[in-house]
Scaffold this motif. Sequence first.
Motif, short mmCIF file in Angstrom:
data_model
loop_
_atom_site.label_atom_id
_atom_site.label_comp_id
_atom_site.label_asym_id
_atom_site.label_seq_id
_atom_site.Cartn_x
_atom_site.Cartn_y
_atom_site.Cartn_z
N SER A 294 0.68 -0.95 0.54
CA SER A 294 -0.46 0.15 -0.27
C SER A 294 1.28 1.01 -0.25
O SER A 294 0.69 2.23 -0.41
N THR A 295 2.59 0.90 0.48
CA THR A 295 3.42 2.52 1.06
C THR A 295 4.18 2.43 -0.75
O THR A 295 4.14 3.72 -0.96
N TYR A 296 4.52 1.34 -0.98
CA TYR A 296 5.74 1.64 -1.90
C TYR A 296 5.29 0.41 -3.35
O TYR A 296 3.98 -0.22 -3.46
N ASP A 297 5.94 1.27 -4.50
CA ASP A 297 6.31 0.84 -6.01
C ASP A 297 7.44 -0.15 -5.54
O ASP A 297 8.49 -0.14 -5.46
N ILE A 298 7.48 -1.42 -6.12
CA ILE A 298 9.07 -2.22 -5.58
C ILE A 298 8.97 -3.29 -7.69
O ILE A 298 7.64 -3.99 -8.11
N ASN B 106 17.30 -15.99 -2.23
CA ASN B 106 18.46 -15.56 -2.85
C ASN B 106 18.98 -14.89 -1.77
O ASN B 106 18.89 -13.77 -2.05
N LEU B 107 21.10 -15.30 -1.88
CA LEU B 107 21.47 -14.22 -1.40
C LEU B 107 21.96 -12.84 -1.40
O LEU B 107 21.84 -11.51 -0.71
N SER B 108 22.06 -12.61 -2.63
CA SER B 108 22.28 -11.50 -3.61
C SER B 108 21.22 -10.69 -4.26
O SER B 108 22.09 -9.40 -4.88
N ALA B 109 20.55 -11.24 -4.14
CA ALA B 109 19.38 -10.18 -5.13
C ALA B 109 19.11 -9.22 -3.97
O ALA B 109 19.00 -8.52 -3.13
N ARG B 110 18.61 -7.96 -5.15
CA ARG B 110 18.37 -6.68 -5.31
C ARG B 110 17.39 -6.25 -5.63
O ARG B 110 16.31 -6.70 -6.46
N VAL B 111 16.30 -5.38 -4.67
CA VAL B 111 15.19 -5.12 -5.46
C VAL B 111 14.93 -3.78 -5.14
O VAL B 111 15.87 -3.24 -4.57
N SER B 112 14.07 -3.29 -5.61
CA SER B 112 14.37 -1.61 -5.69
C SER B 112 12.44 -0.40 -5.43
O SER B 112 12.02 -1.72 -5.61
N TYR B 113 12.55 0.05 -4.63
CA TYR B 113 11.51 0.30 -4.62
C TYR B 113 11.25 2.23 -4.41
O TYR B 113 12.80 3.08 -4.14
#
Length: 424
Positions: A381-385, A407-414
Amino acid sequence: MLRWTVVFSDPQHMLEVANAAEEDLSFREAMKDIMGVDDTLEINVGSPDHDLLAELLKSHIARNATKIGDEVQDELFTSLENVLGNESDEWTSIPALGTVNRIMVQTWQRFFVGYPLCRNSEWCSLVAKIYKDVAISGVIRRLVPSWTFPFFVRMASSLEANVDRATMLLGPTVEACMSEVDEYSVPNQQKMDFLARLVRRSAGEDGLLRNLTTRLLGFTIAVSSTPSNTFTHALYHLATNPEVVQALRDEVDPIVQRDGWNIQSVAKMSKIDSFLRESARINGVSSLGFFRQAMRDFSLSDGTFLPKDCIVAVSLPPFHRDSTTYEAPDEFRPFRFSDNPEHIMTTITPQWLFFGYGKHLCPGRFLLTYQLKVMFAYMISTYDIRFGDEWSSRPPNFIFGEGIVPNLSARVSYRRRQPINDTH
């Protein structure tokens, strides 16, 4: 010590293992061997109070469910705001699992040690470091002879120094728990009393500050990995399936606008519940469950012989990916359970074993599920991911032994949630 492990994958054996008497197939002894937390933190397993934390967890949650839910929710929102913030319209990249771990540590410390220690950055950092140290030690235990284990732990980690510092930080809070006047109360709120109950019920050597610290840390570590890994698994599915976000928001937004954030409103979020359950079904946190140690030579009803000291386990994928129970069982369908109120996350059936079955059901499953649902719904409800350009599909899990880790190295953007027509 290396032992034989007997793995079952059928319903009949699962039920027998789940309901076996502790004196025949011991859950406690198996957990000591599998997790190694007691050995690593040098916890006195022979103490009469060794099982006190688990007993307190069950009774404390049962007596104070609503209050605990409110406290955990408050800490969760505070932690999310501190770690993520909500002001930027620009995409920000974060290490997914590490960030989730940081948020979960602060949230669970509100339950275990209360305010204000749960917001002490050094304390939370130490808990995270000790968790990492114990995880490293668990790997070492599987690779080296038992007599060399303490040497390799000292070489590979700073565990002893970290526990010493954690003991010093916990000291004032323990002293406050022992006093009649609680100087650490949140204004206008009663302090959560889990730690106070632990302190007051610990006797003899178990009441010593360092022993209290190691027991509390050991229990925290034992229960904290499941919510972090479970949430990150779901977060990866969310970033991989952006087309379902609007359906989730269409459920969450009107509920929150009408009823706010509370146990009753979150219970109405069936799509959120279904998404989390489906992610847990597909991934899980372990391929094996129901660990038991045979305390004597023991035979099951069909004559299967289990020699004393062997480890017994149940393979979970045959249950969670059973084609007679689940249509297209290997396919992630986020709303598979949303129209069936009998298939919520906390429902216990022989086909849904995420929280166990029989005598040793997870005592914190309702609190854990509430935390997961609140955090997931709030982020939606607060972020786009999204994922960055480096991932065109869901990052593969990391498998070590029976463990299934996101996955230990994965990054997500928000970024702060944008209007529906702004997708870039």
